[in-house]
Design an enzyme around this catalytic site. Structure first.
Site, PDB file in Angstrom:
ATOM      1  CE  LYS A 269      18.589  -3.312   0.723  1.00  0.00           C
ATOM      2  NZ  LYS A 269      18.765  -2.469   1.836  1.00  0.00           N
TER       3      LYS A 269
ATOM      4  CB  SER B  54      19.867   0.429   4.930  1.00  0.00           C
ATOM      5  OG  SER B  54      20.642  -0.514   5.884  1.00  0.00           O
TER       6      SER B  54
ATOM      7  CB  SER C 181      22.897  -1.096   3.492  1.00  0.00           C
ATOM      8  OG  SER C 181      21.060  -1.522   3.078  1.00  0.00           O
TER       9      SER C 181
END
Lengths: 480, 94
Positions: free
Chosen positions: A69, A168, A144
């Site tokens: 990420k 997330s 997210s």
């Protein structure tokens, strides 16, 4: 079936029996990215060279293509939190999870898109534009960690890292039909995870099935002296908990989670999942988490207060963007700070910094931040009371399936409420995961959330694996 | 009630030079969000201890020994401007 569509444990089996090589698997993933990512936009950056492959040791335990990420530091590899303010930032060190992954032979594919600084539930707040849901390109992948989830769901990687501050990892896992785990706070080191809300953030896996989640959790878990909030608890072999036996396990269904606002199709899928686990011998009872309705409000005070403090470091001095003021307003250096932060942060980041600054400001601290910390205690106590009598809690991961791109961008509050079932878990610091439990009539995945008490990841994975083995949702593939 | 003036004041504390239309929009946003958050006032928390950390971890110390750390050149590598081994910033003192 091509290699990029396989799970890590399947690939490891093929490598062991010499039916494939790490190079073949990596090339298969790279061609999938070339073929699909112009449509999905899961990645903000791919590794230009296959450096990890060149240095791969023959005895590497997990030579698996892995997606990072964009908020986890890889040494020398641009890491931006999908924000303009970190453009060009190349971390001079590896996050602990990256170090651990490199030691086992991970082959990094690239950095996945995310909401800027992990502020969001759709990836629409990324400075690079939104990622797309592989099941319907007009829908968001959640957020997210939306890029990570979309990459896994579209077989543009084998597995991925995400981070979870209020849902997330779990909400995008739910929206994209993959498995996502938010470990106990302190289980996985946060060293090198670019901070959003330090008392809530936790790194975790996004994978194609529960076995892979257990494997990746084995690699990244453990105490780290570089993170003073990581906990020195022994790390079990999580794959050993995948026994398929849930007989006699007591599972609570919180009545507050099955009310108005829950999509009927999601409700049906979760109720059907309860029946599957009942048939396997689990015992269900209705429980109460009475302060659930306060979790979103509590979270948006605590998370934004911590974020406003953590994001004070983006000032144009040590890294990232610097904007010079065109005219003198306050003082040359203050003007530089203010211009840099105005140009570098997107709208949602500014909103959260402003909200957090407000709730910490003189005269408002007691009314907002301190009160929220007290309600946090009540939310945590709710879980403690349930776990005194239950081994796990089962809920929907999100109240709906993936929504359309643009649907909630003008209504921040509606966006915040899409995390209503995941947020209280972070406030309590307990582990939870999402796994696929069905599809809507429109063909969008539905996620089942399993929550356990602190450091009871083994029970959580056992319930998830038992359910998964009795169903075949995890075998459905998004056609991009 | 959040006013434009409040938003300008907070933006100053947060060191963000907001544009006029941003101030306008944020005034409405913050008003909405804080209105929602008001629901916390319904709870009696007078007898409740605050939680700042989900797990009971306190006073984490490490041994006071010298360990390797980032080199000066690594620490400066990402700086927008540097000079003589230091971060260079606009004038601070008259």
């Amino acid at each position: 079936m091509s290699l990029n569509e396989l799970t890590a444990h399947e690939i490891l089996g093929l490598i062991k029996t010499k039916k494939t090589t790490p190079n073949d698997v990596y090339q298969s993933v790279i061609s999938a990215v070339r073929e699909k990512d112009s449509a999905v936009k899961a990645y903000v950056r791919t590794c230009e060279n296959n450096a990890d492959l060149a240095t791969l040791k023959a005895d590497a335990k997990f030579p698996i293509p892995t997606t990072n990420k964009d908020n986890i530091c890889i040494s020398g590899h641009e890491t931006t939190c999908s924000s303009k303010i970190l453009a060009g930032f190349k971390p001079p060190y590896d996050a602990t999870v990256i170090k651990k992954l490199k030691e086992t032979g991970a082959l990094f594919v690239g950095n996945a898109n995310m909401d800027e600084f992990a502020f969001g539930s759709s990836t629409e707040n990324s400075a690079f534009g939104p990622s797309r849901n592989p099941w319907n390109l007009d829908c968001v992948p959640g957020g997210s960690s939306g890029g990570s989830a979309a990459a896994v769901a579209s077989d543009q990687t084998i597995w991925a890292l995400g981070s979870d501050t209020g849902g997330s990892i779990r909400q995008p896992a739910s929206f994209c039909g993959v498995v996502g785990v938010k470990p106990t706070y302190g289980r996985v080191s946060r060293f090198g995870l670019i901070a959003f809300a330090s008392s809530l953030d936790q790194i975790g896996p996004l994978t194609k099935d529960v076995t892979d989640a257990a494997l990746l959790l084995n690699i990244i878990s453990g105490y780290d002296p570089m993170d003073s909030t990581s906990i020195n608890e022994p790390v079990p072999d999580y794959t050993k908990s995948l026994t398929g036996d849930v007989r006699g396990l007591k599972i609570g269904i919180p009545k507050e989670f099955f009310i108005e606002g829950l999509d009927p199709e999601v409700r049906q899928a979760v109720e059907a999942a309860i029946e599957v686990l009942k048939a396997k011998g689990a015992v269900f009872k209705t429980v109460s988490l009475p302060h659930s309705e306060y979790s979103v409000a509590t979270y948006y005070i605590i998370a934004t207060a911590e974020a406003s403090s953590n994001l004070a470091r983006y000032d144009g001095v040590r890294f990232g963007l610097r904007e010079q003021a065109k005219t003198l307003r306050k003082a040359p250096i203050i003007d530089m700070f203010e211009e840099t932060r105005d140009a570098g942060f997107g709208a949602e980041s500014k909103r959260r910094i402003m909200l957090g600054t407000y709730s910490l400001s003189s005269g408002y601290y007691d009314a907002y931040y301190l009160r929220a910390q007290k309600v946090r205690t009540l939310i945590k106590n709710d879980f403690d009371a349930v776990f005194a009598d239950c081994d796990a809690i089962l809920t929907p991961t999100a109240p709906t399936t993936a929504f359309k791109i643009g649907e909630k961008t003008d209504d921040p509050l509606a966006m915040y409420l899409s995390d209503i079932y995941t947020i209280s878990v972070n406030l309590a610091g307990i582990p939870a995961m999402s796994l696929p439990c069905g599809f809507s009539k429109a063909g969008l995945p539905i996620g089942l959330q399993i929550i356990t008490k602190h450091f009871a990841e083994e029970t959580m994975l056992r319930v998830a694996h038992t359910y998964e083995q009795a169903t075949d949702w995890h075998k459905k593939v998004a056609k991009v | 009630m959040i006013t434009k003036k409040d938003v300008e004041y907070i933006a100053g504390l947060a060191r963000i030079h907001l544009q006029d239309q941003e101030i306008e929009k944020l005034t409405g946003n913050l008003e909405d969000i804080l209105g929602y958050i008001e629901k916390l006032e319904k709870l009696d928390v007078s007898q409740v201890e605050p939680t700042s950390h989900a797990l009971p971890v306190q006073n984490v110390f490490r041994d006071d020994v010298v360990r390797p750390s980032l080199s000066q050149s690594d620490a400066l590598k990402n700086a927008p401007q540097q000079h003589n081994g230091a971060f260079k910033v606009p004038q601070v003192i008259e």
